[in-house]
Design a protein around this motif. Structure first.
Motif, PDB file in Angstrom:
ATOM      1  N   LYS A 146      11.600 -26.845 -10.142  1.00 41.77           N
ATOM      2  CA  LYS A 146      11.569 -25.435  -9.722  1.00 41.77           C
ATOM      3  C   LYS A 146      11.346 -24.582 -10.955  1.00 41.77           C
ATOM      4  CE  LYS A 146      15.035 -26.181  -6.132  1.00 41.77           C
ATOM      5  NZ  LYS A 146      16.442 -25.970  -5.797  1.00 41.77           N
ATOM      6  N   GLU A 147      10.422 -23.646 -10.860  1.00 45.39           N
ATOM      7  CA  GLU A 147      10.163 -22.760 -12.004  1.00 45.39           C
ATOM      8  C   GLU A 147      11.259 -21.718 -12.126  1.00 45.39           C
ATOM      9  OE1 GLU A 147       6.313 -20.952 -12.393  1.00 45.39           O
ATOM     10  OE2 GLU A 147       5.332 -22.760 -11.643  1.00 45.39           O
ATOM     11  N   ASP A 148      11.596 -21.379 -13.363  1.00 45.99           N
ATOM     12  CA  ASP A 148      12.536 -20.292 -13.664  1.00 45.99           C
ATOM     13  C   ASP A 148      13.944 -20.500 -13.104  1.00 45.99           C
ATOM     14  OD1 ASP A 148      10.423 -18.976 -14.898  1.00 45.99           O
ATOM     15  OD2 ASP A 148       9.817 -18.022 -13.021  1.00 45.99           O
ATOM     16  N   VAL A 149      14.280 -21.719 -12.691  1.00 50.13           N
ATOM     17  CA  VAL A 149      15.634 -21.956 -12.181  1.00 50.13           C
ATOM     18  C   VAL A 149      16.398 -22.797 -13.193  1.00 50.13           C
ATOM     19  CG1 VAL A 149      16.999 -23.075 -10.378  1.00 50.13           C
ATOM     20  CG2 VAL A 149      14.990 -21.745  -9.749  1.00 50.13           C
ATOM     21  N   TYR A 150      17.587 -22.317 -13.550  1.00 53.56           N
ATOM     22  CA  TYR A 150      18.449 -23.021 -14.501  1.00 53.56           C
ATOM     23  C   TYR A 150      19.787 -23.289 -13.821  1.00 53.56           C
ATOM     24  CZ  TYR A 150      15.287 -21.432 -18.215  1.00 53.56           C
ATOM     25  OH  TYR A 150      14.189 -21.214 -19.010  1.00 53.56           O
ATOM     26  N   THR A 151      20.530 -24.263 -14.353  1.00 52.28           N
ATOM     27  CA  THR A 151      21.924 -24.382 -13.920  1.00 52.28           C
ATOM     28  C   THR A 151      22.772 -23.654 -14.959  1.00 52.28           C
ATOM     29  OG1 THR A 151      22.092 -26.509 -15.048  1.00 52.28           O
ATOM     30  CG2 THR A 151      21.608 -26.558 -12.683  1.00 52.28           C
ATOM     31  N   VAL A 152      23.935 -23.179 -14.529  1.00 50.46           N
ATOM     32  CA  VAL A 152      24.790 -22.378 -15.421  1.00 50.46           C
ATOM     33  C   VAL A 152      25.121 -23.151 -16.695  1.00 50.46           C
ATOM     34  CG1 VAL A 152      27.088 -21.312 -15.634  1.00 50.46           C
ATOM     35  CG2 VAL A 152      25.728 -20.923 -13.574  1.00 50.46           C
ATOM     36  N   LYS A 154      23.379 -25.117 -18.385  1.00 47.74           N
ATOM     37  CA  LYS A 154      22.249 -25.207 -19.317  1.00 47.74           C
ATOM     38  C   LYS A 154      21.978 -23.874 -20.040  1.00 47.74           C
ATOM     39  CE  LYS A 154      20.614 -29.485 -18.765  1.00 47.74           C
ATOM     40  NZ  LYS A 154      20.752 -30.018 -17.478  1.00 47.74           N
ATOM     41  N   LEU A 155      22.627 -22.803 -19.618  1.00 50.69           N
ATOM     42  CA  LEU A 155      22.393 -21.494 -20.248  1.00 50.69           C
ATOM     43  C   LEU A 155      23.206 -21.365 -21.525  1.00 50.69           C
ATOM     44  CD1 LEU A 155      22.729 -19.111 -17.141  1.00 50.69           C
ATOM     45  CD2 LEU A 155      20.615 -19.979 -18.137  1.00 50.69           C
ATOM     46  N   PRO A 156      22.658 -20.647 -22.526  1.00 53.28           N
ATOM     47  CA  PRO A 156      23.487 -20.403 -23.719  1.00 53.28           C
ATOM     48  C   PRO A 156      24.646 -19.456 -23.395  1.00 53.28           C
ATOM     49  CG  PRO A 156      21.312 -19.335 -23.913  1.00 53.28           C
ATOM     50  CD  PRO A 156      21.301 -20.099 -22.639  1.00 53.28           C
ATOM     51  N   LEU A 157      25.697 -19.539 -24.183  1.00 48.99           N
ATOM     52  CA  LEU A 157      26.843 -18.643 -24.032  1.00 48.99           C
ATOM     53  C   LEU A 157      26.370 -17.195 -24.161  1.00 48.99           C
ATOM     54  CD1 LEU A 157      29.892 -19.194 -23.649  1.00 48.99           C
ATOM     55  CD2 LEU A 157      30.166 -18.792 -26.093  1.00 48.99           C
ATOM     56  N   LYS A 158      26.922 -16.321 -23.359  1.00 47.69           N
ATOM     57  CA  LYS A 158      26.618 -14.874 -23.334  1.00 47.69           C
ATOM     58  C   LYS A 158      25.245 -14.558 -22.726  1.00 47.69           C
ATOM     59  CE  LYS A 158      30.542 -13.984 -25.253  1.00 47.69           C
ATOM     60  NZ  LYS A 158      31.641 -13.625 -24.356  1.00 47.69           N
ATOM     61  N   ALA A 159      24.536 -15.582 -22.220  1.00 45.90           N
ATOM     62  CA  ALA A 159      23.235 -15.322 -21.567  1.00 45.90           C
ATOM     63  C   ALA A 159      23.469 -14.523 -20.290  1.00 45.90           C
ATOM     64  CB  ALA A 159      22.542 -16.636 -21.243  1.00 45.90           C
ATOM     65  N   LEU A 160      22.480 -13.695 -19.937  1.00 51.18           N
ATOM     66  CA  LEU A 160      22.529 -12.960 -18.675  1.00 51.18           C
ATOM     67  C   LEU A 160      21.724 -13.727 -17.631  1.00 51.18           C
ATOM     68  CD1 LEU A 160      21.985  -9.268 -19.863  1.00 51.18           C
ATOM     69  CD2 LEU A 160      24.138 -10.385 -19.276  1.00 51.18           C
ATOM     70  N   PHE A 161      22.248 -13.768 -16.414  1.00 51.73           N
ATOM     71  CA  PHE A 161      21.508 -14.439 -15.345  1.00 51.73           C
ATOM     72  C   PHE A 161      21.665 -13.678 -14.031  1.00 51.73           C
ATOM     73  CE2 PHE A 161      25.736 -16.431 -15.333  1.00 51.73           C
ATOM     74  CZ  PHE A 161      26.083 -16.424 -13.988  1.00 51.73           C
ATOM     75  N   LYS A 162      20.750 -13.992 -13.124  1.00 52.54           N
ATOM     76  CA  LYS A 162      20.697 -13.246 -11.863  1.00 52.54           C
ATOM     77  C   LYS A 162      20.841 -14.214 -10.691  1.00 52.54           C
ATOM     78  CE  LYS A 162      16.734 -11.251 -10.489  1.00 52.54           C
ATOM     79  NZ  LYS A 162      15.619 -10.285 -10.508  1.00 52.54           N
ATOM     80  N   LEU A 163      21.532 -13.776  -9.646  1.00 46.63           N
ATOM     81  CA  LEU A 163      21.617 -14.546  -8.405  1.00 46.63           C
ATOM     82  C   LEU A 163      20.534 -14.060  -7.435  1.00 46.63           C
ATOM     83  CD1 LEU A 163      25.463 -14.689  -7.713  1.00 46.63           C
ATOM     84  CD2 LEU A 163      24.045 -16.248  -9.034  1.00 46.63           C
ATOM     85  N   PHE A 192      32.013 -20.002 -11.879  1.00 45.26           N
ATOM     86  CA  PHE A 192      30.789 -20.651 -11.404  1.00 45.26           C
ATOM     87  C   PHE A 192      30.838 -22.145 -11.662  1.00 45.26           C
ATOM     88  CE2 PHE A 192      29.218 -16.395 -11.279  1.00 45.26           C
ATOM     89  CZ  PHE A 192      28.097 -16.403 -10.456  1.00 45.26           C
ATOM     90  N   SER A 193      30.342 -22.910 -10.710  1.00 48.24           N
ATOM     91  CA  SER A 193      30.160 -24.348 -10.909  1.00 48.24           C
ATOM     92  C   SER A 193      29.122 -24.552 -12.009  1.00 48.24           C
ATOM     93  CB  SER A 193      29.666 -24.976  -9.602  1.00 48.24           C
ATOM     94  OG  SER A 193      29.031 -26.212  -9.875  1.00 48.24           O
ATOM     95  N   PRO A 194      29.283 -25.609 -12.842  1.00 48.14           N
ATOM     96  CA  PRO A 194      28.283 -25.875 -13.897  1.00 48.14           C
ATOM     97  C   PRO A 194      26.873 -26.064 -13.337  1.00 48.14           C
ATOM     98  CG  PRO A 194      30.179 -27.338 -14.117  1.00 48.14           C
ATOM     99  CD  PRO A 194      30.365 -26.591 -12.840  1.00 48.14           C
ATOM    100  N   VAL A 195      26.779 -26.542 -12.081  1.00 47.47           N
ATOM    101  CA  VAL A 195      25.459 -26.871 -11.535  1.00 47.47           C
ATOM    102  C   VAL A 195      24.929 -25.792 -10.570  1.00 47.47           C
ATOM    103  CG1 VAL A 195      25.638 -29.348 -11.875  1.00 47.47           C
ATOM    104  CG2 VAL A 195      26.553 -28.359  -9.791  1.00 47.47           C
ATOM    105  N   ALA A 196      25.568 -24.625 -10.557  1.00 41.71           N
ATOM    106  CA  ALA A 196      25.034 -23.517  -9.736  1.00 41.71           C
ATOM    107  C   ALA A 196      23.677 -23.122 -10.279  1.00 41.71           C
ATOM    108  CB  ALA A 196      25.989 -22.325  -9.793  1.00 41.71           C
ATOM    109  N   GLU A 197      22.699 -22.904  -9.379  1.00 35.40           N
ATOM    110  CA  GLU A 197      21.340 -22.573  -9.790  1.00 35.40           C
ATOM    111  C   GLU A 197      21.179 -21.056  -9.891  1.00 35.40           C
ATOM    112  OE1 GLU A 197      18.646 -24.446  -7.053  1.00 35.40           O
ATOM    113  OE2 GLU A 197      18.867 -26.381  -8.037  1.00 35.40           O
ATOM    114  N   VAL A 198      20.663 -20.597 -11.025  1.00 37.82           N
ATOM    115  CA  VAL A 198      20.537 -19.158 -11.288  1.00 37.82           C
ATOM    116  C   VAL A 198      19.212 -18.884 -12.009  1.00 37.82           C
ATOM    117  CG1 VAL A 198      23.054 -18.848 -11.456  1.00 37.82           C
ATOM    118  CG2 VAL A 198      21.737 -19.347 -13.523  1.00 37.82           C
ATOM    119  N   GLU A 199      18.883 -17.609 -12.117  1.00 39.03           N
ATOM    120  CA  GLU A 199      17.654 -17.219 -12.811  1.00 39.03           C
ATOM    121  C   GLU A 199      18.026 -16.554 -14.143  1.00 39.03           C
ATOM    122  OE1 GLU A 199      14.075 -14.001 -12.165  1.00 39.03           O
ATOM    123  OE2 GLU A 199      15.092 -14.761 -10.391  1.00 39.03           O
TER     124      GLU A 199
END
Length: 203
Positions: A146-152, A154-163, A192-199
């Motif tokens: 999936k393009e542009d989809v990350y799991t929580v 995998k994001l760096p600390l303090k990163a902003l993400f959108k649901l 958030f679960s570590p594997v929740a999918e976010v943008e």
């Protein structure tokens, strides 16, 4: 259309005939459901004039669809045997899940990594539901990219993400199993679960 033909579109084809037989044997209403972010599948016990009902998300890969389907049928079987006396993911359910998984192991339906994760999951009483992360990660390897989809996680600390609903969060520190995240607008803390999918929002 023959139910096995329909099931073959969602399951590994060699697993479809047995699931079709279970639907008939347990007189179960089996529904292929729209995507639900909070769960892969659902079991409802008989109530009023309704019998057993199982629903599984349509967009799972074939292995995740099969594991979820067996998970829900194990709930049904456990309910038939024990009604409300058994815990949702207690010993009785685990034993039924293990037994009902066996035919698919014998048919060699699963790739080795998923089989290994399911076996570990079943041997580990602490993993009380299909939120078992190593099993979830093994199943995820077989998703279409999936393009542009990350799991929580995998994001760096303090990163902003959108649901999907548009709310924006900042990733904070990890607690035992989940990540603390702050909703930017309300400043409220959510877990958030570590594997929740976010943008990811690029700053």
């Amino acid at each position: 259309m023959d139910k096995v033909k329909v099931l073959e579109k969602y399951l590994p084809p060699e697993a479809a005939p047995l699931i079709g037989r279970w639907i008939d044997y347990f007189k179960c209403e089996f529904k292929i459901s729209r995507n639900r972010n909070t769960k892969f599948g659902d079991y409802r016990a008989p109530h009023g004039d309704k019998g057993h009902r199982i629903s599984v998300n349509f967009d799972l890969n074939p292995y995740a669809f099969l594991v979820t389907t067996v998970h829900e049928f194990a709930h049904l079987h456990t309910w038939n045997e024990h009604k409300h006396k058994a815990k949702p993911h207690g010993t009785e359910w685990k034993n039924n899940f293990k037994k009902m998984m066996q035919p698919f192991f014998e048919k060699d339906v699963f790739p080795p990594d998923i089989k290994h994760s399911i076996t570990n999951y079943l041997n580990n009483p602490a993993a009380s539901s299909c939120s078992d992360l190593s099993l979830y990660r093994a199943l995820r390897q077989y998703d279409a990219p999936k393009e542009d989809v990350y799991t929580v996680e995998k994001l760096p600390l303090k990163a902003l993400f959108k649901l999907k609903d548009g709310r924006i969060f900042r990733k904070d520190e990890k607690l035992r199993k989940r990540y603390k995240c702050t909703e930017v607008k309300s400043k409220r803390i959510y877990l958030f679960s570590p594997v929740a999918e976010v943008e990811l929002i690029e700053e």
